[in-house]
Scaffold this motif. Sequence first.
Motif, mmCIF file in Angstrom:
data_model
loop_
_atom_site.group_PDB
_atom_site.id
_atom_site.type_symbol
_atom_site.label_atom_id
_atom_site.label_comp_id
_atom_site.label_asym_id
_atom_site.label_seq_id
_atom_site.Cartn_x
_atom_site.Cartn_y
_atom_site.Cartn_z
ATOM 1 N N ILE A 193 16.992 14.864 96.469
ATOM 2 C CA ILE A 193 16.696 14.992 97.895
ATOM 3 C C ILE A 193 17.528 14.000 98.689
ATOM 4 O O ILE A 193 17.941 12.951 98.177
ATOM 5 C CB ILE A 193 15.187 14.767 98.173
ATOM 6 N N ARG A 194 17.757 14.315 99.955
ATOM 7 C CA ARG A 194 18.586 13.466 100.802
ATOM 8 C C ARG A 194 17.872 12.182 101.190
ATOM 9 O O ARG A 194 18.466 11.118 101.214
ATOM 10 C CB ARG A 194 18.992 14.238 102.063
ATOM 11 N N TRP A 195 16.613 12.302 101.533
ATOM 12 C CA TRP A 195 15.858 11.145 102.016
ATOM 13 C C TRP A 195 15.189 10.430 100.847
ATOM 14 O O TRP A 195 14.017 10.112 100.862
ATOM 15 C CB TRP A 195 14.829 11.570 103.045
ATOM 16 N N SER A 196 15.982 10.165 99.800
ATOM 17 C CA SER A 196 15.426 9.558 98.589
ATOM 18 C C SER A 196 14.908 8.138 98.851
ATOM 19 O O SER A 196 13.909 7.721 98.261
ATOM 20 C CB SER A 196 16.483 9.528 97.489
ATOM 21 N N THR A 197 15.573 7.388 99.741
ATOM 22 C CA THR A 197 15.123 6.015 100.015
ATOM 23 C C THR A 197 13.732 6.004 100.633
ATOM 24 O O THR A 197 12.859 5.224 100.220
ATOM 25 C CB THR A 197 16.120 5.313 100.942
ATOM 26 N N ALA A 198 13.526 6.864 101.605
ATOM 27 C CA ALA A 198 12.197 6.952 102.226
ATOM 28 C C ALA A 198 11.166 7.452 101.228
ATOM 29 O O ALA A 198 10.023 6.968 101.201
ATOM 30 C CB ALA A 198 12.253 7.869 103.444
ATOM 31 N N PHE A 199 11.558 8.407 100.405
ATOM 32 C CA PHE A 199 10.639 8.937 99.388
ATOM 33 C C PHE A 199 10.216 7.839 98.420
ATOM 34 O O PHE A 199 9.023 7.682 98.119
ATOM 35 C CB PHE A 199 11.327 10.085 98.650
ATOM 36 N N LYS A 200 11.172 7.054 97.923
ATOM 37 C CA LYS A 200 10.849 5.970 97.001
ATOM 38 C C LYS A 200 9.975 4.923 97.676
ATOM 39 O O LYS A 200 9.056 4.374 97.052
ATOM 40 C CB LYS A 200 12.130 5.320 96.486
ATOM 41 N N ALA A 201 10.237 4.640 98.948
ATOM 42 C CA ALA A 201 9.433 3.650 99.662
ATOM 43 C C ALA A 201 7.979 4.092 99.779
ATOM 44 O O ALA A 201 7.056 3.291 99.596
ATOM 45 C CB ALA A 201 10.028 3.396 101.052
#
Length: 482
Positions: free
Chosen positions: A139-147
């Motif tokens: 997914i593109r928003w992987s940083t937000a997802f991990k957060a």
Amino acid sequence: MDDSLSAPSAAGDPPAAGPPSPIAHPLAGPSGPSGPSGPHPLAGHGRSPLRIPVRVRAGFLIPAAVILLGIIIWPAVDSIWLSLHNHDGSKWVGLHNYKTLFSDQATLKALKNNVIWVVCAPTIACALGLMFALLSEKIRWSTAFKAVIFMPMAISFLAAGVIFELVYQQDPNQGVANAVAVGIHDTFAPSSKYPGAHPRTDTAKPAAAGSFTSVKTYTAGSVVQLPLVGIQAAKLPGKAAQAAAPSAAPAPDQIEGTVWLDIIYGGGGTPNHIDTGKKGMPGISVKAIDTATGKSAGSASAHNDGTFTIKGLKPGAGYALEIPASNFAQPYRGIQWLGPSLVTPAIIASYLWIWAGFAMVLIAAGLASIPRELQEAARVDGANERQIFRRITVPLLAPVLLVVLVTQIINVLKVFDLVYVIAPGSTLPDANVLAVHMWSVSFGGGQDQGLGSAIGVFLYILVLPAMYFNIRRLRTEKKEGR
């Protein structure tokens, strides 16, 4: 041979050309680079070896050793000593506490729950962490997802326990879990509109499974009145209208009637009589049961004014009117998450909510170190994504997965806060684990320091294999230079 090269130069003449005289190196000894005193201590090195006096070393190590002795070694030794004594430490009992540990039903229940925790929680946490790590790469928003996934790690176990205690509340108006469960249930099986309502005893009698059957028997062409009580007039649906009497002359193959709430808001009225102010009960279903066969011959639902018509009946046959229990059943209240059968899985779910993010971060780091060339080569050779995952990704991630698994095992063996906070007092024995039982026996009313210490020693022994595995793995990685 030229004389100018061999004859001494005249006074005042410049010295004859020849090899340059050696320049004394600043690091050389008094007799040159390798004089009688040998090479200079700093020759060939950046600086001399650091020699720390023994008293300086002791000054740094002794405070750390004292702290280690005070908070780790001494409590461990004292726990072993107390486990060999009676409840107040006044009498030596040997291994009696350990025998009690394996014969006491409460302790065995706690041990059983610990086994469930060790088998389920680490495995599911690793699986969720792997799933989230793989998803974050797609997914593109992987940083937000991990957060978002990792955010629960910032919450203490005590706070998480309070949160999930509210989540698992039985009342759907308070507990989120039951609000979702009730919403899904009512979507496919709507709750009854009149829970607790029932007919008067002189018009109907209780039947099987909560239904009610009319006292009298009717034939086609009859008019029936079915007054109900048991609920407040204010709880009627908004579309409920003034109750109306059925027609005086029904068709010969029909039974007509009225179902109404035999109560007037504010009081008044005559029992079993349709007075002004009494409202019909829309949606009530009524069945005609053939008394000869015992089977349903027809059914109808009441209109807003309470009137209903059952059609297609045989003239001359006798029918009893049945009001099914589905009209009066209590609304679905959700799942008893903190009951004896589900309390442990419910608490494990709260643990996974916290620790799945930790597993995801470690596994994602392992995924980032996997050479992508191997996966691309497998795709070129015709392997599908499932084969790549099973034969390349998982084997290369095996060391990381093993570290996550062992870490989670150590965590679940000492879990305390979640169980103590989430499980209500009535079901705490069913959710008990060794850490909670140790506290309850020692300080929570049992006041048996001997048995509590024995449980603590036993719990420490259970953790030792996982600790040994981690230490051995770290030493192996150090030797390999990783």
